[in-house]
Design a protein around this motif. Structure first.
Motif, PDB file in Angstrom:
ATOM      1  N   SER B  39       1.115  -1.520   0.071  1.00  0.00           N
ATOM      2  CA  SER B  39       0.118   0.060   0.083  1.00  0.00           C
ATOM      3  C   SER B  39       0.882   1.044   0.075  1.00  0.00           C
ATOM      4  O   SER B  39       1.873   1.093   0.788  1.00  0.00           O
ATOM      5  CB  SER B  39      -1.214   0.132   1.279  1.00  0.00           C
ATOM      6  N   SER B  44      -0.847   3.329  -7.938  1.00  0.00           N
ATOM      7  CA  SER B  44      -3.022   4.140  -8.439  1.00  0.00           C
ATOM      8  C   SER B  44      -2.460   5.193  -9.055  1.00  0.00           C
ATOM      9  O   SER B  44      -2.867   5.927 -10.162  1.00  0.00           O
ATOM     10  CB  SER B  44      -3.771   4.406  -7.042  1.00  0.00           C
ATOM     11  N   THR B  45      -1.166   5.877  -8.423  1.00  0.00           N
ATOM     12  CA  THR B  45      -0.697   7.256  -8.686  1.00  0.00           C
ATOM     13  C   THR B  45       0.375   6.920 -10.144  1.00  0.00           C
ATOM     14  O   THR B  45      -0.549   7.394 -11.698  1.00  0.00           O
ATOM     15  CB  THR B  45       0.449   7.607  -8.112  1.00  0.00           C
TER      16      THR B  45
END
Ligand SMILES: Nc1ncnc2c1ncn2[C@@H]1O[C@H](COP(=O)(O)OP(=O)(O)OP(=O)(O)O)[C@@H](O)[C@H]1O
Ligand SMILES: [Mg+2]
Lengths: 287, 368
Positions: B39, B44-45
């Motif tokens: 995480s 995601s970036t």
């Protein structure tokens, strides 16, 4: 247990009576057909119970004369029209401005954003009376918008704006950005996203701000009384004021006018009720 | 259809240290690339930069031949499936799927035809007139998939699309996504936390940590030839056991065992190193080398079980058949093939080509 319940019921009844008494009084005055504040004329030397009768909000006879007079002899219909147009236009202009401003403040990062938001809040700190003279100078003397609908519409939409912007921004902030990003990836322009995604989703908050704008314009008295000196351009609150002045005391007309002026508000509230509940609570959590 | 190329991609938020300090990744045309990592590592970036939802601070991002650093998200012809589904709540399923086509001014008849074809392929036909609020989580995810498919994009992006579903539905949707990729062959980038998803879906997997790429390769490559301890422990469940070892001449000493190394191997190893051994490479029978440890705990998983062994402060997990599981509290002797050992330097980098040749019998073993 049952005694407690009885007491509780009694308490609620008393409370309801206290709240409704003045309202009933106005309604009774309106339907009394007369102009006097006293609903019942108490004869000289009346008994205690007869005197008590004068306290009940019930007219001696029911009549629609006050309403008829109001709409035929007095220019009340004209005032109602003025108020409706001004309030409706204020709502439309105010909500449109507030929605676009709030959306931009919520979604885009630009120089001056934080300051702008703060400024909107600060503007709320000054009492409205402080603004009377500057507003008069700007609207009536500079813009020559005295005695026009436009002048009041402009002032009302602008004064309602800070609250509406904050309310709507809070709501837009609570809407998930993902949804708009998904639309962005599908090739929708920011304008299309605003109209077709963000606005429909913000309906509850828009209902609240619309109602707020409408009421601001509908109930406002001081500015309207300063800006409008032609009787034909009065709004309802200004018009009503002249029924009860140093020179006249037409309480019957006043009451009938009050009843009529509350009707649109009541209807609006009922119509928007569904949205209001969710809108106010959403605003409460986030805003 | 398009390849995606990331060259020295940098992402910097404000003044803080770069979230992604420089990423190089080539995704081939038609490939299913899975991004995994802990995480906050920047998966995601990275995905959002490819999507155009996040600006690229530096470097070159190409889709096909086109440099897209400054191309708006809507003009990249990419479809994205979000973890939250991100359906339009005020529109019916049909309108949700038609939105992207309508935005592109597709004629009504064509919109209808395409939406219905996609709905048929995904079994969404009975739901077309419902709103997202009236659907189950699995159905919503299916609609999100349909909305992405219907536009026939060059690239699919998925950001943990299945993580809100229960285990059974997840398996089902995973199979569905695999099937779609097989039939359509659209280049896909898929972000997940789930190792099983990564292994089963990915043509190749890119493992990230702290904004950096640790290794890219096919699932088999990553499993059998990890570049570093991070990848070694990330792939495989339970993760690879890693413990420190000392080389003394040709002898390798660890808390659990001591073995004789072939001279060629020994020559390539430093004196201080880290040794890796997968839990599933241990057993009580067969192969030559043995290791000893005290059994601290066992866990039964049905047809197999895990034994937690300790030697001093060092711990190790062994995955064994149920009947091979030792008793808690006893001293256990387990066997392994020295060819299954991995060697890493003290920084965690794999020491290349140093796995012990599979000549188990040639090795003299000794318990520690
Ligand atoms: N808008 C932002 N501003 C500043 N930092 C951000 C922003 N968005 C993400 N970050 C940081 O960038 C890093 C990478 O975030 P990212 O969302 O890519 O992680 P991730 O790998 O997708 O994690 P997860 O698996 O939890 O979804 C995180 O440390 C996060 O705090
Ligand atoms: Mg993420």
């Amino acid at each position: 247990m049952t005694i407690l319940n009885w007491l509780r019921g009694l308490f609620i009844l008393v409370m309801v009576a206290i709240v409704l008494y003045p309202v009933l009084w106005v309604v009774s005055l309106a339907f009394s057909g007369g102009q006097s504040l006293a609903l019942v004329s108490v004869p000289e030397g009346a008994s205690f119970f007869e005197a008590l009768r004068a306290l009940l909000p019930l007219p001696q006879q029911w009549s629609l004369a006050n309403f008829e007079g109001l709409l035929t002899e007095q220019p009340f219909g004209r005032w109602l029209l003025n108020s409706l147009i001004i309030a409706a236009a204020t709502t439309i202009v105010g909500v449109l401005l507030a929605c676009s401003a709030a959306y931009a403040l919520s979604r885009f990062r630009f120089p001056g954003r934080e300051r702008g938001l703060m400024l909107l809040l600060v503007s709320q700190m000054f009492p409205a009376t402080l603004m009377l003279i500057p507003l008069y100078v700007i609207i009536v003397e500079w813009l020559q918008l005295g005695n026009t609908w436009l002048g009041l519409i402009a002032v009302y939409s602008i004064t309602a704006l800070p609250f509406c912007v904050w309310m709507l921004k809070g709501y837009f902030d609570s809407l998930p950005v993902d949804i708009e990003e998904a639309a962005l990836m599908e090739g929708a322009s920011p304008v299309a996203i605003f109209w077709r995604i963000a606005l429909p989703l913000a309906k509850p908050a828009i209902a609240v701000t619309a109602l707020f704008s409408f009421l601001t314009a509908w109930n406002e008295f001081i500015l309207a009384s300063i800006f409008m000196d032609e009787e034909a351009l009065y709004t309802v609150p200004v018009g009503l004021r002249f029924f009860v002045s140093d020179f006249s005391a037409q309480w019957g007309y006043f009451a009938a006018g009050s009843v009529l002026v509350s009707l649109p508000v009541v209807i609006l509230f009922l119509g928007l009720q569904r949205f209001l509940v969710s809108g106010l609570s959403a605003g409460a959590v986030k805003g | 259809m398009a390849s995606i190329s990331l060259k020295k991609i940098v992402k910097q938020y404000g003044q803080q240290a770069a979230t992604i300090p420089g990423l190089d990744l080539e995704i081939r045309d038609g490939e299913f690339m899975v991004l995994v990592g802990p995480s906050g590592c920047g998966k995601s970036t990275t995905l959002r930069m490819i999507a155009g939802l996040e600006s690229v601070s530096d470097g070159e991002l190409r889709i096909g031949e086109r440099l897209v650093n400054d191309v708006a998200a809507g003009e990249r012809n990419i479809a994205m499936v979000f973890q939250s589904y991100a359906l339009y709540p005020h529109m019916t399923v049909f309108e949700n799927m038609a939105f992207g086509l309508r935005v592109r001014k597709t004629p009504d008849a064509k919109v209808r035809e395409q939406v219905e074809a996609t709905a048929r392929a995904l079994g969404l036909e009975p739901l077309l007139q419902r709103k997202p609020g009236e659907l189950s989580g699995g159905q919503r995810q299916r609609v999100a998939l349909g909305r992405a498919l219907v536009r026939n994009p060059d690239v699919f992006l998925f950001d943990e699309p299945l993580s809100n579903l229960d285990a059974e539905l997840r398996t089902q949707m995973r199979a569905e996504i695999a099937r779609l990729h097989r039939t359509q062959g659209t280049t896909s980038v898929y972000v997940t936390h789930d190792q099983v998803e990564a292994m089963t879906l990915g043509d190749r997997i890119a493992i990230m940590n702290g904004g950096r790429l640790m290794q890219v390769g096919t699932p088999a490559e990553l499993y059998s030839a990890p570049d570093n301890t991070f990848v070694a422990q990330f792939m495989g469940s339970p993760p690879m056991n890693i413990f420190s070892g000392q080389r003394d001449g040709t002898r390798l000493r660890t808390a659990f065992f001591e073995i004789e190394l072939p001279t060629a191997t020994a020559a390539a190893l430093p004196t201080e190193l880290q040794v890796g051994l997968r839990p599933e490479c241990l057993s009580t029978t067969g192969t030559a080398a043995t290791l000893n440890g005290r059994v601290e705990m066992i866990e039964c998983l049905g047809h197999e079980g895990l034994a937690y062994l300790a030697a001093g402060d060092t711990q190790l997990r062994a995955k064994l058949a149920m009947e091979q599981l030792p008793q808690t509290g006893t001293d256990a002797v387990l066997r392994f093939n020295p060819a299954d050992l991995y060697f890493f330097d003290t920084n965690g980098e794999r020491i290349a080509a140093t796995s012990v040749e599979p000549a188990g019998t040639a090795l003299e073993t000794a318990g520690a």
